[in-house]
Design an enzyme around this catalytic site. Structure first.
Site, PDB file in Angstrom:
ATOM      1  N   ARG A 141     -26.129   7.111 -10.485  1.00  0.00           N
ATOM      2  CA  ARG A 141     -26.954   6.042 -10.996  1.00  0.00           C
ATOM      3  C   ARG A 141     -28.395   6.220 -10.534  1.00  0.00           C
ATOM      4  NH1 ARG A 141     -25.309   0.378 -11.290  1.00  0.00           N
ATOM      5  NH2 ARG A 141     -23.250   0.383 -12.208  1.00  0.00           N
ATOM      6  N   ARG A 148     -32.213   9.286  -3.774  1.00  0.00           N
ATOM      7  CA  ARG A 148     -30.840   9.088  -3.317  1.00  0.00           C
ATOM      8  C   ARG A 148     -29.957   9.835  -4.295  1.00  0.00           C
ATOM      9  NH1 ARG A 148     -28.707   3.289  -2.427  1.00  0.00           N
ATOM     10  NH2 ARG A 148     -29.642   2.717  -4.409  1.00  0.00           N
ATOM     11  N   ARG A 182     -18.646   0.895  -5.619  1.00  0.00           N
ATOM     12  CA  ARG A 182     -18.335  -0.223  -6.515  1.00  0.00           C
ATOM     13  C   ARG A 182     -18.943  -0.030  -7.897  1.00  0.00           C
ATOM     14  NH1 ARG A 182     -22.629  -3.304  -3.830  1.00  0.00           N
ATOM     15  NH2 ARG A 182     -21.204  -4.108  -2.264  1.00  0.00           N
ATOM     16  N   TRP A 222     -19.844  -7.765  -3.541  1.00  0.00           N
ATOM     17  CA  TRP A 222     -20.641  -7.224  -4.664  1.00  0.00           C
ATOM     18  C   TRP A 222     -22.129  -7.469  -4.459  1.00  0.00           C
ATOM     19  CZ3 TRP A 222     -24.053  -9.620  -7.865  1.00  0.00           C
ATOM     20  CH2 TRP A 222     -24.557  -8.819  -8.895  1.00  0.00           C
ATOM     21  N   ASP A 254     -25.118  -7.239  -2.534  1.00  0.00           N
ATOM     22  CA  ASP A 254     -25.575  -6.475  -1.365  1.00  0.00           C
ATOM     23  C   ASP A 254     -26.371  -7.312  -0.386  1.00  0.00           C
ATOM     24  OD1 ASP A 254     -24.596  -3.917  -1.762  1.00  0.00           O
ATOM     25  OD2 ASP A 254     -26.189  -3.387  -3.148  1.00  0.00           O
ATOM     26  N   LYS A 313     -34.545 -10.385  -7.816  1.00  0.00           N
ATOM     27  CA  LYS A 313     -33.336  -9.713  -7.323  1.00  0.00           C
ATOM     28  C   LYS A 313     -32.198 -10.721  -7.073  1.00  0.00           C
ATOM     29  CE  LYS A 313     -33.042  -5.798  -5.918  1.00  0.00           C
ATOM     30  NZ  LYS A 313     -32.253  -4.732  -6.561  1.00  0.00           N
ATOM     31  N   GLN A 368     -31.561  -4.372 -14.795  1.00  0.00           N
ATOM     32  CA  GLN A 368     -30.799  -4.883 -13.647  1.00  0.00           C
ATOM     33  C   GLN A 368     -30.971  -6.394 -13.494  1.00  0.00           C
ATOM     34  OE1 GLN A 368     -32.037  -4.838  -9.485  1.00  0.00           O
ATOM     35  NE2 GLN A 368     -30.508  -3.221  -9.158  1.00  0.00           N
ATOM     36  N   THR A 382     -27.791   0.543 -14.750  1.00  0.00           N
ATOM     37  CA  THR A 382     -27.259  -0.722 -14.240  1.00  0.00           C
ATOM     38  C   THR A 382     -25.899  -0.945 -14.876  1.00  0.00           C
ATOM     39  OG1 THR A 382     -27.400  -3.103 -14.744  1.00  0.00           O
ATOM     40  CG2 THR A 382     -28.991  -1.721 -15.836  1.00  0.00           C
ATOM     41  N   GLY A 383     -25.022  -1.557 -14.119  1.00  0.00           N
ATOM     42  CA  GLY A 383     -23.685  -1.835 -14.628  1.00  0.00           C
ATOM     43  C   GLY A 383     -23.679  -2.883 -15.733  1.00  0.00           C
TER      44      GLY A 383
HETATM   45  C1  GLC Z   1     -27.362  -3.280  -7.293  1.00  0.00           C
HETATM   46  C2  GLC Z   1     -26.315  -2.373  -6.677  1.00  0.00           C
HETATM   47  C3  GLC Z   1     -24.923  -2.962  -6.836  1.00  0.00           C
HETATM   48  C4  GLC Z   1     -24.880  -4.383  -6.348  1.00  0.00           C
HETATM   49  C5  GLC Z   1     -25.960  -5.221  -6.993  1.00  0.00           C
HETATM   50  C6  GLC Z   1     -26.026  -6.627  -6.432  1.00  0.00           C
HETATM   51  O1  GLC Z   1     -27.211  -3.305  -8.674  1.00  0.00           O
HETATM   52  O2  GLC Z   1     -26.336  -1.100  -7.288  1.00  0.00           O
HETATM   53  O3  GLC Z   1     -23.985  -2.192  -6.134  1.00  0.00           O
HETATM   54  O4  GLC Z   1     -23.612  -4.905  -6.640  1.00  0.00           O
HETATM   55  O5  GLC Z   1     -27.211  -4.608  -6.798  1.00  0.00           O
HETATM   56  O6  GLC Z   1     -26.415  -6.649  -5.093  1.00  0.00           O
END
Ligand code: GLC
Length: 800
Positions: free
Chosen positions: A332, A342, A348, A492, A494, A636, A690, A709-710
């Site tokens: 990613r 990185r 996760r 999840w 961080d 964030k 994100q 981003t997921g």
């Molecule tokens: C970022 C990280 C992810 C985490 C998210 C929320 O997207 O890559 O692992 O879950 O922040 O903190």
């Protein structure tokens, strides 16, 4: 305000106003080589690793933004005026030159019309090649003969991002260039195979290998000396900074055009010759474009929706699928935000990505799942950030070993130090893997996978099923004083560290993992396991509903000193999205509580741009809660609209039958619907970001950190599985949509285990959820079995 439009016919987003507020990204390459490019040809190229095998250099977070890149300059010999095909770096005034950028699937094209010259630069990495190809076409649209010089420019990197940015006492003296047979050969001398080449399908009239000669010490890419003066010095050097500049002189009659094809590739002289030979006939390149197109078409055809909403069709059939696939391919750390400093896989993130596009990329998802299985410890937690190579079996490692160790060798921690202890474990990491594996076997029917053996990060091995069992056993044991799962280093989120406390989110994720294992063990006939998991589920359901309920929603956690987080008793961070979404989505919340919870999310967290992660924002630092209290309000994890968990709520709404609300949420976050609001959004309308600044920030509505981003994957999963409701089962395909009541119908062409299902869903009673009748090939039935006959089957579903 808009800057472009979706060209659905060609699967392109067309930027017809290039002075965007921020960079709009695309990814080229679908195998080992990848180029991250923006809308003005800025960006970088890497081979396998963005950190350790960087080919071109990039100056992240700098101004001017996104430099350098892959530039083509055209200079008119008559008056010395020059421009670049991409708007930057020369940046002609937009009332004098017309620029267009087309971002497509693994292809980006820059176009320019300036003073009677029409030029295009099409960028791609063909399947099977380790080279970025610049396909340049220049046409004389004026009524006089034009004498032009064409110059290219890309800046080579010292391969290893850290040494590219610091400590030049070695690096400045270790890179050299050469020019042979029409090719620039770049050599990182202390790497045995550290070569790259830049060549073209013609004999150049000049070349420049030295960056500083090309640019000039006091110039920039905007006004490079070589282009301004119209000549290259033709120098090579051992040591210094190097670039890829080939000069070609053209004489074009009115209406005449020239096609110049350039190759920036991995390898030395022999590879440069091979690729020139391969594309000697430019039609070979046209065929390569066709192959890339069909690579994506095949994926798109696995799930094609036609609905009353263009936004769903365009995003699901093309852009959200694309974003999700790119995340699985290059997970990613390669973007304009993560600039290669990185590397490796985040446990996760990868586990979730691997669940989202199994239908379109079963091999890629399986590869990621296996990498995660090998990075699981025997205790049942995952290694939070790891290089897949660390945990390869010895035989496979041996094959990959480089014959010699250079100063740019990829540092590999010794044995045990790869495996961090419990203090660095994130409580959610491995819990995401259990559903990904069950999704994988449901989609593919590859049940043998469950008994394949893979190693553990700290030694020994076990079957896939054994890995899954250890994951839930770990979480069942890691509970705190209140009986809730421990938050460990983080869950999840961080930034929510809970100071050694307990996380309700993790308890709900455990519940979901147990549901998956209960279903799986039941289907496989493992009766004792099934009973065991069902008992745990019964116990947990009562416990979670009794203990974690706050009155109108579920709490988010309890700190080590007993303080509740995400409770109506708190002044700040009273309600959090993640725990509440998963309370419902996991199936743990009892019906009435689930309904109240979703209403509370709507009341307290929904905004026109998506759902806030928590509210009200934290304004006072509190280390018991964690870093989230030290993040600016509205950014964030502190009360922004964090995109990734938004689809959890859409899915949760669908489990409760609220199709109108699920779609309302989809629409608010989906970038497609913000195409005309770029003055607020800033970021691209074809990919999720994100996060979006929350209402407590002055930039409310602005989107940040695109593509990697997921959110893409989760959005794809939520729409296909929950809103459109087409889910693979162990031995069937289920269709159980949850849609806006206003929809009359929709249809999906779905390829499942080799059969093609033409699914037509009718909604005559205008309900949001509920299936009244199912017909397969005209015959009424109550389930869609999978015949696996490789044929087409019609499925008619009547809601009601
Ligand atoms: C970022 C990280 C992810 C985490 C998210 C929320 O997207 O890559 O692992 O879950 O922040 O903190």
């Amino acid at each position: 305000m808009r800057y472009g439009y979706f060209d659905t016919e060609n699967d392109e987003y067309v930027i017809d106003r290039v002075d965007l507020p921020t960079s709009w990204t695309n990814y080229l390459g679908v195998e080992d080589m990848c180029a991250v490019v923006n809308h003005t040809a800025g960006g970088y190229l890497f081979y396998r690793s963005p950190e350790y095998h960087r080919i071109t250099r990039f100056r992240g977070n700098a101004i001017p933004m996104d430099r350098p890149g892959d530039y083509v300059y055209i200079r008119d010999r008559e008056d010395g005026d020059y421009f670049s095909i991409s708007w930057q770096p020369v940046g002609k005034p937009l009332d004098q030159a017309k620029y267009v950028t087309r971002h497509g699937l693994s292809v980006t094209t820059y176009e320019c019309d300036y003073k009677g010259i029409h030029a295009t630069q099409k960028m791609s990495i063909p399947i099977g090649d380790n080279a970025l190809i610049w396909d340049v076409n220049i046409r004389n649209d004026s009524d006089r003969v034009r004498e032009l010089d064409v110059f290219t420019y890309a800046e080579f990197s010292f391969h290893h991002v850290p040494i590219d940015n610091q400590n030049f006492q070695m690096s400045l003296y270790c890179a050299g260039s050469d020019y042979m047979d029409g090719a620039i050969i770049y050599d990182l001398y202390y790497e045995e195979e550290g070569y790259q080449y830049f060549t073209a399908n013609f004999e150049p009239d000049g070349y420049e290998c030295l960056r500083d000669n090309f640019i000039g010490t006091y110039n920039t890419e905007t006004n490079p000396r070589a282009v301004a003066e119209g000549n290259c010095t033709g120098q090579v050097l051992k040591g210094g900074n190097h670039c890829a500049c080939l000069q070609k002189s053209l004489r074009l009659n009115p209406g005449e055009s020239a096609r110049l094809i350039y190759f920036l590739g991995e390898g030395a002289l022999s590879e440069s010759k091979e690729i020139r030979e391969k594309y000697k006939d430019p039609e070979a390149l046209d065929r390569a474009y066709g192959e890339l197109k069909s690579f994506w078409k095949k994926k798109q055809e696995k799930f094609m929706v036609t609905s009353p909403e263009d936004g769903i069709d365009t995003m699901i059939n093309t852009w959200t699928l694309y974003q999700s696939e790119i995340n699985v391919m290059f997970s990613r750390f390669a973007s304009f935000i993560e600039v290669g400093g990185r590397t490796g896989l985040g446990y996760r993130d990868t586990a979730q990505d691997a669940m989202t596009v199994i239908a379109t990329n079963p091999e890629g998802c399986k590869k990621r799942i296996v990498e995660l299985l090998r990075a699981l410890t025997t205790s049942g937690y995952g290694i939070h950030l790891f290089e897949p190579g660390w945990f390869l079996p010895e035989e496979e490692k041996e094959k990959k070993k480089k014959p010699f160790k250079s100063p740019t060798v990829i540092p590999e921690p010794e044995g045990a130090s790869k495996v961090h202890g419990l203090s660095d474990a994130c409580a959610d990491d491995a819990l995401w893997l259990v559903p990904s594996i069950t999704e994988y076997v449901k989609e593919t029917g590859n049940f043998e996978f469950l008994s394949e053996h893979y190693g553990y990060a700290d030694g020994g091995d076990g079957t896939v099923y054994d890995h899954m069992k250890r994951i839930v056993t770990f979480s069942l044991q890691q509970v705190g004083d209140n009986g809730i799962c421990k938050g460990l280093r983080a869950d999840w989120n961080d930034c929510l560290n809970l100071g050694g406390g307990e996380s309700t989110l993790v308890s709900f994720l455990l519940y979901r993992a147990l549901v998956c294992l209960s279903e799986l063990s039941g289907f496989m006939g493992y009766e004792a396991d099934k009973k065991n998991y069902d008992d745990e589920l019964d116990r947990l359901r009562t416990f979670l509903n009794d203990t974690l309920w706050d009155g109108a929603w579920f709490i988010r956690g309890i700190t080590h000193n007993g303080k509740k987080i995400g409770s109506s008793q708190n002044k700040e961070g009273r309600i959090h999205l993640e725990s509440n979404a998963w309370a419902v989505l996991s199936g743990a919340a009892k019906e009435e509580k689930a309904r109240i919870t979703l209403n509370s999310i709507h009341e307290h967290l929904s905004t026109p741009y998506g759902i806030l992660l928590n509210a009200p924002a934290y304004t006072e630092p509190d280390d018991d809660i964690g870093f989230v209290t030290r993040v600016y309000p509205g950014l964030k994890e502190n009360s922004s609209i964090f995109s990734h968990p938004n689809p959890w709520v859409w899915s949760a709404e669908c489990t409760m039958g609220n199709g109108d609300r699920a779609f309302e949420y989809y629409r608010s976050l989906c970038p497609y619907y913000q195409n005309d609001r770029i003055e607020i959004r800033h970021a691209e309308p074809y990919s999720y970001c994100q996060f979006i600044s929350g209402r407590d920030h002055t930039s409310y509505g602005e989107a940040h950190h695109p593509f990697m981003t997921g959110s893409g994957g989760w959005s794809y999963f939520a729409v296909t599985h929950y809103i459109l409701g087409i889910k693979p089962g162990f031995d069937e395909l289920t269709v159980d949509p949850c849609i806006p009541a206003a929809w009359d119908s929709f249809s999906v062409k779905r390829n499942f285990r080799g059969d093609i299902f033409e699914i037509n869903v009718e909604n005559p009673a205008h309900v949001q959820k509920g299936v009244k009748e199912i017909y397969v090939d005209g015959v009424r039935t109550d389930r869609i079995a999978c015949p696996r006959d490789g044929r087409q089957h019609s499925v008619r579903v009547v809601m009601g």
